[in-house]
Motif scaffolding. Sequence first.
Motif, PDB file in Angstrom:
ATOM      1  N   TYR A  32      17.875 122.366  11.376  1.00 12.89           N
ATOM      2  CA  TYR A  32      16.592 122.104  12.018  1.00 12.89           C
ATOM      3  C   TYR A  32      16.507 122.958  13.270  1.00 12.89           C
ATOM      4  O   TYR A  32      17.431 122.991  14.078  1.00 12.89           O
ATOM      5  CB  TYR A  32      16.464 120.624  12.400  1.00 12.89           C
ATOM      6  N   GLN A  34      13.973 123.837  16.597  1.00 12.53           N
ATOM      7  CA  GLN A  34      12.839 123.386  17.383  1.00 12.53           C
ATOM      8  C   GLN A  34      12.415 124.518  18.293  1.00 12.53           C
ATOM      9  O   GLN A  34      13.250 125.215  18.868  1.00 12.53           O
ATOM     10  CB  GLN A  34      13.215 122.149  18.194  1.00 12.53           C
ATOM     11  N   ASP A  36       9.370 125.557  21.319  1.00 13.35           N
ATOM     12  CA  ASP A  36       8.212 125.286  22.170  1.00 13.35           C
ATOM     13  C   ASP A  36       7.336 126.524  22.195  1.00 13.35           C
ATOM     14  O   ASP A  36       7.800 127.618  21.854  1.00 13.35           O
ATOM     15  CB  ASP A  36       8.660 124.963  23.591  1.00 13.35           C
ATOM     16  N   ALA A  46       4.481 123.171  19.943  1.00 14.13           N
ATOM     17  CA  ALA A  46       5.876 122.883  19.603  1.00 14.13           C
ATOM     18  C   ALA A  46       5.984 122.480  18.135  1.00 14.13           C
ATOM     19  O   ALA A  46       5.106 121.813  17.593  1.00 14.13           O
ATOM     20  CB  ALA A  46       6.399 121.767  20.500  1.00 14.13           C
ATOM     21  N   ILE A  48       9.044 121.731  14.711  1.00 11.83           N
ATOM     22  CA  ILE A  48      10.401 121.624  14.192  1.00 11.83           C
ATOM     23  C   ILE A  48      10.374 122.143  12.764  1.00 11.83           C
ATOM     24  O   ILE A  48       9.529 121.733  11.952  1.00 11.83           O
ATOM     25  CB  ILE A  48      10.925 120.180  14.238  1.00 11.83           C
ATOM     26  N   THR A  60       7.836 123.594   7.827  1.00  8.55           N
ATOM     27  CA  THR A  60       7.553 122.878   9.068  1.00  8.55           C
ATOM     28  C   THR A  60       7.604 121.394   8.762  1.00  8.55           C
ATOM     29  O   THR A  60       6.912 120.924   7.866  1.00  8.55           O
ATOM     30  CB  THR A  60       6.164 123.251   9.608  1.00  8.55           C
TER      31      THR A  60
END
Length: 70
Positions: A32, A34, A36, A46, A48, A60
């Motif tokens: 995963y 992440q 911003d 933002a 993930i 996504t």
Amino acid sequence: MISGNTDTNNMDGNLPELQSPDNITVTENFVYLQEDPNSFDRNHSAAIYQTDLNGNNVKTVLELLIRNDL
């Protein structure tokens, strides 16, 4: 495993929305990432992303939506 946009900003990787990941988590079956928002306009907030351990099936799984119509 994951390739975002290149230094030419052509968005030619297998996850072109990815520019500068902020956090990464690896589980037994998935990775995963992440991210911003960054200085370049990528038209997303933002998010993930999830992929298998081979970098396949990138998707996504969470995206923050910002609305300006209050």
